[in-house]
Design a protein around this motif. Structure first.
Motif, PDB file in Angstrom:
ATOM      1  N   UNK A 162     -45.864 -74.283  25.419  1.00  0.00           N
ATOM      2  CA  UNK A 162     -47.046 -75.137  25.535  1.00  0.00           C
ATOM      3  C   UNK A 162     -47.172 -75.706  26.945  1.00  0.00           C
ATOM      4  N   UNK A 163     -46.059 -76.100  27.538  1.00  0.00           N
ATOM      5  CA  UNK A 163     -46.080 -76.639  28.894  1.00  0.00           C
ATOM      6  C   UNK A 163     -46.524 -75.569  29.887  1.00  0.00           C
ATOM      7  N   UNK A 164     -46.006 -74.368  29.744  1.00  0.00           N
ATOM      8  CA  UNK A 164     -46.408 -73.288  30.655  1.00  0.00           C
ATOM      9  C   UNK A 164     -47.867 -72.891  30.448  1.00  0.00           C
ATOM     10  N   UNK A 165     -48.314 -72.959  29.216  1.00  0.00           N
ATOM     11  CA  UNK A 165     -49.715 -72.632  28.939  1.00  0.00           C
ATOM     12  C   UNK A 165     -50.637 -73.597  29.666  1.00  0.00           C
ATOM     13  N   UNK A 166     -50.245 -74.874  29.690  1.00  0.00           N
ATOM     14  CA  UNK A 166     -51.102 -75.898  30.296  1.00  0.00           C
ATOM     15  C   UNK A 166     -50.923 -76.011  31.811  1.00  0.00           C
ATOM     16  N   UNK A 167     -49.671 -75.808  32.311  1.00  0.00           N
ATOM     17  CA  UNK A 167     -49.394 -76.114  33.712  1.00  0.00           C
ATOM     18  C   UNK A 167     -48.660 -75.005  34.459  1.00  0.00           C
TER      19      UNK A 167
END
Length: 379
Positions: A162-167
C-alpha cells in the motif's frame, strides 16, 4: 570535568580480557555472552589480531584518504571473497551509523529521490538520517523528524504494498536489518524480503541491507540476508568487522557510479582500522567461524529449549533472542551478579539477547546453559 551521564552503568570495571572472558578490577572473572553488542566477533585479544595491530603500530597508524593505502585494497579483496560479494565496491568509514548515513545518501544521489522506507522495531543508529529511520521516539530529536521518512510494520506485506502504491515514485531507498537486533532478534520472512526486493526493482528504489549487527558471520551466513537468496543494492556493516576497533563499511553494487568527493571521511579506512578488519577476516576464514556460529547456536538452542519460563527462541547462528514469560531484567541481573555472565536485552523487555564471540567453545556455552537453567528454575 565530569562525563555526560547518558549510560546506565553496571557497577563492574573490566580491566582485562581474553577469549570469551573478562576480569574486573577486583579480579573477578566473567563469561562474555554479549560481546559488547556483537562487536567481539573473534574473541577478546585473539593472538593473531593482537600481533597484527602491534606490528602495524611500529609502521604507520594513520594518514588521510588523500594518499594510497594498500591495506584498504587488501581488506576489500578479502572481504569480497569471504562474503561472496566480490563484484561490489567498498567504502570504509568508522561505525554502523556512519555506514547507514552514507548508504542513504548514496541511494538518494543514485536515483534523485528523497523518501526512505523503514520498519517498526528498527535500529539503524543515532546520527541524523540513521536515527530518523530508527523506531525509538525517545532518541529521535525534533531536528531529526521529517515526512521523508516512512515507517511500515515489520513483516507486513499488505502495508508495504500500500505504501509503494501511494508513494513508490518518491521512495529513494528501503532500509532493513538482516535480523533486527535491538528490536529483539526479529527475523524477516523470505516472503517479506522477496516482496521488498520486487517492489524496489519496480520503483527504482535502492534496497539497503543493514548488517551492522547481523553480519560478519553472526547469523551462520556472512550476511544474514544471504540465506534468502536476495541481492542487496547496498550492504552496511560495522560491529564485528573490527573486533572492537572502530571500523565500518558500505558494500556497494557495481551499478552505482563513484565520483570524486561523492562520499568522504577523515578517519575511515585508516591503517590500524584496516589491519584490525583484515585480522578478523583471516581468523574467520582460518578457524571456520561461520560454521562454528551455526554449530554452537544450534547446540545452545537445543539445550535450553525446554527450560521453564522460555516462551520462544528466535535464532540464526549465534544471534539469539530468548523470549521469556516476563521481563528479562531479573534473569539478566542474576546471570551477571550471581553467575558472572554478561548477556543483553532489547527493546522487547521479555527478550534476553545472546551474542557471544563466533569462536565460542562448547565448554563455555555449557557454563551459560547451566547458569541459565539454575536461574530460570529458581524464579
Amino acid at each position: 570535568m565530569n562525563l555526560f551521564n547518558v549510560y546506565p552503568l553496571f557497577n563492574i570495571n573490566p580491566v582485562k580480557a581474553q577469549g570469551s572472558f573478562l576480569w574486573d578490577d577486583k579480579g573477578e572473572k566473567y563469561l562474555d555472552f554479549y560481546g559488547g553488542h556483537a562487536v567481539i566477533s573473534i574473541g577478546h585479544n585473539h593472538p593473531h589480531y593482537q600481533t597484527q595491530l602491534k606490528e602495524q603500530l611500529d609502521k604507520i597508524s594513520f594518514y588521510s584518504n588523500s594518499v594510497q593505502n594498500e591495506l584498504q585494497t587488501e581488506l576489500a579483496d578479502k572481504l569480497g571473497k569471504l562474503s561472496g560479494l566480490e563484484n561490489y565496491n567498498l567504502f570504509l568509514c568508522n561505525s554502523g551509523a556512519e555506514a547507514n548515513e552514507n548508504a542513504l545518501k548514496l541511494a538518494s544521489f543514485h536515483n534523485g529521490k528523497s523518501k526512505v522506507l523503514y520498519f517498526s522495531g528498527s535500529f539503524h543508529g543515532r546520527t541524523s538520517a540513521a536515527v530518523s529511520v530508527t523506531d525509538n521516539p525517545k532518541i529521535v530529536a525534533p531536528v531529526n523528524y521529517s515526512e521523508r521518512f516512512i515507517k511500515s510494520e515489520w513483516n507486513d506485506i499488505e502495508q508495504l504494498e500500500a505504501i509503494f502504491e501511494a508513494q513508490g515514485n518518491d521512495i529513494s531507498s528501503v532500509i532493513i536489518e538482516g535480523i533486527q537486533g535491538v528490536g529483539g532478534i526479529m527475523i524477516p520472512t523470505v516472503e517479506f524480503l522477496t516482496k521488498i526486493k520486487e517492489l524496489c526493482e519496480k520503483h527504482n528504489t535502492v534496497l539497503i541491507l543493514d548488517e551492522v549487527q547481523s553480519g560478519y558471520g553472526r547469523s551462520g551466513y556472512f550476511f544474514a540476508y544471504q540465506e534468502f537468496g536476495i541481492e542487496a543494492d547496498i550492504v552496511t556493516t560495522a560491529k564485528g568487522m573490527g573486533n572492537g576497533f572502530p571500523v565500518g563499511g558500505v558494500l556497494i553494487h557495481p551499478k552505482f557510479q563513484a565520483s570524486n568527493g561523492l562520499l568522504g571521511t577523515t578517519f575511515g579506512g585508516n591503517h590500524l582500522a584496516c589491519v584490525a578488519a583484515i585480522a578478523v577476516l583471516d581468523v574467520m576464514k582460518n578457524e571456520n567461524l561461520i560454521e562454528n556460529a551455526q554449530k554452537m547456536g544450534e547446540y545452545i538452542e537445543n539445550e535450553i529449549k525446554d527450560f521453564p519460563h522460555i516462551k520462544s527462541i528466535r535464532r540464526k547462528g549465534l544471534m539469539i533472542g530468548i523470549e521469556l514469560d516476563r521481563d528479562c531484567s531479573e534473569v539478566r541481573s542474576n546471570l551477571l551478579y550471581n553467575h558472572h555472565i554478561f548477556t543483553g536485552n532489547s527493546n522487547d523487555k521479555a527478550v534476553l539477547r545472546i551474542l557471544p564471540a563466533l569462536n565460542i567453545r562448547k565448554e563455555e556455552t555449557d557454563l551459560f546453559i547451566g547458569a541459565l537453567k539454575t536461574v530460570l528454575e529458581n524464579l
